[in-house]
Motif scaffolding. Structure first.
Motif, PDB file in Angstrom:
ATOM      1  N   GLY A 100       0.805  -1.224   0.000  1.00  9.20           N
ATOM      2  CA  GLY A 100       0.000   0.000   0.000  1.00  9.20           C
ATOM      3  C   GLY A 100       0.830   1.262   0.000  1.00  9.20           C
ATOM      4  O   GLY A 100       2.066   1.245   0.046  1.00  9.20           O
ATOM      5  N   LEU A 101       0.118   2.365  -0.045  1.00 13.80           N
ATOM      6  CA  LEU A 101       0.749   3.684  -0.094  1.00 13.80           C
ATOM      7  C   LEU A 101       1.628   3.980   1.128  1.00 13.80           C
ATOM      8  O   LEU A 101       2.720   4.534   0.964  1.00 13.80           O
ATOM      9  N   PRO A 102       1.210   3.625   2.354  1.00 17.83           N
ATOM     10  CA  PRO A 102       2.094   3.929   3.489  1.00 17.83           C
ATOM     11  C   PRO A 102       3.484   3.299   3.353  1.00 17.83           C
ATOM     12  O   PRO A 102       4.486   3.947   3.653  1.00 17.83           O
ATOM     13  N   SER A 103       3.536   2.060   2.883  1.00 15.99           N
ATOM     14  CA  SER A 103       4.835   1.399   2.718  1.00 15.99           C
ATOM     15  C   SER A 103       5.667   2.061   1.632  1.00 15.99           C
ATOM     16  O   SER A 103       6.883   2.238   1.785  1.00 15.99           O
ATOM     17  N   ARG A 104       5.018   2.430   0.545  1.00 14.00           N
ATOM     18  CA  ARG A 104       5.758   3.061  -0.558  1.00 14.00           C
ATOM     19  C   ARG A 104       6.286   4.427  -0.134  1.00 14.00           C
ATOM     20  O   ARG A 104       7.442   4.775  -0.422  1.00 14.00           O
ATOM     21  N   VAL A 105       5.465   5.201   0.551  1.00 14.94           N
ATOM     22  CA  VAL A 105       5.913   6.514   1.033  1.00 14.94           C
ATOM     23  C   VAL A 105       7.036   6.341   2.049  1.00 14.94           C
ATOM     24  O   VAL A 105       8.035   7.065   2.018  1.00 14.94           O
ATOM     25  N   PHE A 106       6.888   5.372   2.941  1.00 14.62           N
ATOM     26  CA  PHE A 106       7.916   5.108   3.946  1.00 14.62           C
ATOM     27  C   PHE A 106       9.258   4.787   3.299  1.00 14.62           C
ATOM     28  O   PHE A 106      10.287   5.351   3.681  1.00 14.62           O
ATOM     29  N   VAL A 107       9.260   3.899   2.319  1.00 19.05           N
ATOM     30  CA  VAL A 107      10.527   3.512   1.686  1.00 19.05           C
ATOM     31  C   VAL A 107      11.144   4.698   0.953  1.00 19.05           C
ATOM     32  O   VAL A 107      12.364   4.877   0.964  1.00 19.05           O
ATOM     33  N   TRP A 108      10.328   5.542   0.334  1.00 20.85           N
ATOM     34  CA  TRP A 108      10.879   6.726  -0.325  1.00 20.85           C
ATOM     35  C   TRP A 108      11.472   7.697   0.699  1.00 20.85           C
ATOM     36  O   TRP A 108      12.543   8.272   0.481  1.00 20.85           O
ATOM     37  N   PHE A 109      10.779   7.922   1.818  1.00 21.56           N
ATOM     38  CA  PHE A 109      11.322   8.802   2.859  1.00 21.56           C
ATOM     39  C   PHE A 109      12.628   8.246   3.415  1.00 21.56           C
ATOM     40  O   PHE A 109      13.576   8.992   3.650  1.00 21.56           O
ATOM     41  N   VAL A 110      12.659   6.942   3.639  1.00 30.31           N
ATOM     42  CA  VAL A 110      13.867   6.304   4.156  1.00 30.31           C
ATOM     43  C   VAL A 110      15.013   6.469   3.167  1.00 30.31           C
ATOM     44  O   VAL A 110      16.146   6.777   3.553  1.00 30.31           O
ATOM     45  N   THR A 111      14.728   6.289   1.895  1.00 24.91           N
ATOM     46  CA  THR A 111      15.779   6.390   0.882  1.00 24.91           C
ATOM     47  C   THR A 111      16.283   7.822   0.729  1.00 24.91           C
ATOM     48  O   THR A 111      17.500   8.062   0.741  1.00 24.91           O
ATOM     49  N   VAL A 112      15.369   8.766   0.595  1.00 27.00           N
ATOM     50  CA  VAL A 112      15.767  10.152   0.340  1.00 27.00           C
ATOM     51  C   VAL A 112      16.363  10.806   1.582  1.00 27.00           C
ATOM     52  O   VAL A 112      17.458  11.381   1.538  1.00 27.00           O
ATOM     53  N   PHE A 113      15.635  10.731   2.700  1.00 26.93           N
ATOM     54  CA  PHE A 113      16.072  11.460   3.889  1.00 26.93           C
ATOM     55  C   PHE A 113      16.950  10.615   4.808  1.00 26.93           C
ATOM     56  O   PHE A 113      17.989  11.081   5.273  1.00 26.93           O
ATOM     57  N   GLY A 114      16.522   9.389   5.090  1.00 25.43           N
ATOM     58  CA  GLY A 114      17.272   8.538   6.004  1.00 25.43           C
ATOM     59  C   GLY A 114      18.630   8.151   5.469  1.00 25.43           C
ATOM     60  O   GLY A 114      19.610   8.114   6.209  1.00 25.43           O
ATOM     61  N   ILE A 115      18.687   7.859   4.179  1.00 20.47           N
ATOM     62  CA  ILE A 115      19.972   7.454   3.588  1.00 20.47           C
ATOM     63  C   ILE A 115      20.648   8.648   2.923  1.00 20.47           C
ATOM     64  O   ILE A 115      21.780   8.997   3.257  1.00 20.47           O
ATOM     65  N   GLY A 116      19.955   9.286   1.984  1.00 17.73           N
ATOM     66  CA  GLY A 116      20.561  10.362   1.187  1.00 17.73           C
ATOM     67  C   GLY A 116      21.018  11.562   2.005  1.00 17.73           C
ATOM     68  O   GLY A 116      22.206  11.887   2.048  1.00 17.73           O
ATOM     69  N   PHE A 117      20.075  12.242   2.658  1.00 18.86           N
ATOM     70  CA  PHE A 117      20.434  13.447   3.402  1.00 18.86           C
ATOM     71  C   PHE A 117      21.301  13.137   4.618  1.00 18.86           C
ATOM     72  O   PHE A 117      22.151  13.941   4.996  1.00 18.86           O
ATOM     73  N   SER A 118      21.099  11.968   5.233  1.00 18.16           N
ATOM     74  CA  SER A 118      21.951  11.605   6.370  1.00 18.16           C
ATOM     75  C   SER A 118      23.404  11.433   5.930  1.00 18.16           C
ATOM     76  O   SER A 118      24.321  11.903   6.611  1.00 18.16           O
ATOM     77  N   LEU A 119      23.617  10.786   4.803  1.00 18.98           N
ATOM     78  CA  LEU A 119      24.991  10.627   4.301  1.00 18.98           C
ATOM     79  C   LEU A 119      25.608  11.972   3.941  1.00 18.98           C
ATOM     80  O   LEU A 119      26.763  12.247   4.277  1.00 18.98           O
ATOM     81  N   PHE A 120      24.826  12.826   3.261  1.00 10.61           N
ATOM     82  CA  PHE A 120      25.348  14.156   2.910  1.00 10.61           C
ATOM     83  C   PHE A 120      25.666  14.972   4.159  1.00 10.61           C
ATOM     84  O   PHE A 120      26.677  15.668   4.222  1.00 10.61           O
ATOM     85  N   ALA A 121      24.793  14.892   5.159  1.00  6.56           N
ATOM     86  CA  ALA A 121      25.027  15.643   6.396  1.00  6.56           C
ATOM     87  C   ALA A 121      26.256  15.122   7.134  1.00  6.56           C
ATOM     88  O   ALA A 121      27.033  15.919   7.680  1.00  6.56           O
ATOM     89  N   LEU A 122      26.443  13.815   7.146  1.00 10.43           N
ATOM     90  CA  LEU A 122      27.637  13.266   7.795  1.00 10.43           C
ATOM     91  C   LEU A 122      28.908  13.645   7.058  1.00 10.43           C
ATOM     92  O   LEU A 122      29.936  13.931   7.679  1.00 10.43           O
ATOM     93  N   MET A 123      28.852  13.646   5.732  1.00 12.08           N
ATOM     94  CA  MET A 123      30.051  13.956   4.949  1.00 12.08           C
ATOM     95  C   MET A 123      30.398  15.443   4.999  1.00 12.08           C
ATOM     96  O   MET A 123      31.570  15.798   5.090  1.00 12.08           O
ATOM     97  N   THR A 124      29.395  16.302   4.902  1.00  9.48           N
ATOM     98  CA  THR A 124      29.656  17.743   4.836  1.00  9.48           C
ATOM     99  C   THR A 124      29.614  18.426   6.189  1.00  9.48           C
ATOM    100  O   THR A 124      30.090  19.546   6.322  1.00  9.48           O
ATOM    101  N   ARG A 125      28.994  17.777   7.166  1.00 12.97           N
ATOM    102  CA  ARG A 125      28.819  18.330   8.520  1.00 12.97           C
ATOM    103  C   ARG A 125      28.068  19.652   8.495  1.00 12.97           C
ATOM    104  O   ARG A 125      28.352  20.562   9.270  1.00 12.97           O
ATOM    105  N   ARG A 126      27.100  19.764   7.604  1.00 10.72           N
ATOM    106  CA  ARG A 126      26.290  20.980   7.481  1.00 10.72           C
ATOM    107  C   ARG A 126      25.031  20.840   8.319  1.00 10.72           C
ATOM    108  O   ARG A 126      24.315  19.844   8.262  1.00 10.72           O
TER     109      ARG A 126
END
Length: 181
Positions: free
Chosen positions: A62-88
């Motif tokens: 369903g939609l909750p799972s799809r939205v969850f996986v997108w949030f996890v991918t974009v923010f949990g993985i993507g922005f977290s990695l960028f924030a750790l690397m750049t320390r911004r």
């Protein structure tokens, strides 16, 4: 001197120092990456949910799972990695906001997998990947909140120096106004 202090404070205010929490954040990001290859429900893995492939459609993801996986991918993985690397600081705030919303969708996803669907359809329950991702998203949110709200020694020193300069300027203006100097 005031301009120099302001410039240093602005530069320092835009940085974070996650310290030992960086390791916990990195482990949580790794757990989120791992959850993408683990089953989320039945035969549907995290990547299947993300891309909404045939296994995801077969498992009635369903939609909750799809939205969850997108949030996890974009923010949990993507922005977290960028924030750790750049320390911004700004990237860390985006990571914490997205991870917090993702955490809510993670809990909704687990609930959704345990609730009968239309025409009393009962599919596979939540898989290990979904549970690992939901827990990792909550842990990530908690630790990012701690990081973005913490003030480093450099932040505090710059703030104290700014206050001292402002107090000295105010005292000088008071003396000038009352003719004490």
């Amino acid at each position: 001197m005031r301009a120099e202090i302001d410039a240093v404070e602005r530069r320092v205010a835009g940085e974070i120092d996650p310290g030992a929490r960086a390791l916990v954040v990195a482990i949580a990001v790794f757990a989120l990456l791992l959850s993408l290859v683990l089953p989320h429900a039945g035969s549907a893995r995290g990547f299947d949910v993300l891309l909404f492939t045939e296994p995801a459609r077969f498992e009635h993801i369903g939609l909750p799972s799809r939205v969850f996986v997108w949030f996890v991918t974009v923010f949990g993985i993507g922005f977290s990695l960028f924030a750790l690397m750049t320390r911004r600081w700004a990237l860390a705030w985006i990571a914490v906001a997205g991870s917090a919303v993702g955490s809510v969708f993670g809990m909704l996803s687990i609930w959704h997998r345990q609730t009968p669907g239309l025409d009393n359809y009962i599919g596979a329950g939540p898989g290990i990947g979904l549970i690992v991702a939901a827990i990792a998203a909550v842990v990530l949110t908690f630790h990012w909140v701690q990081v973005v709200w913490s003030r480093t020694a450099v932040h505090l020193a710059a703030e104290e120096q700014r206050r001292a300069v402002a107090a000295a300027a105010e005292e000088e203006a008071r003396k000038k106004r009352f003719g004490e100097s």
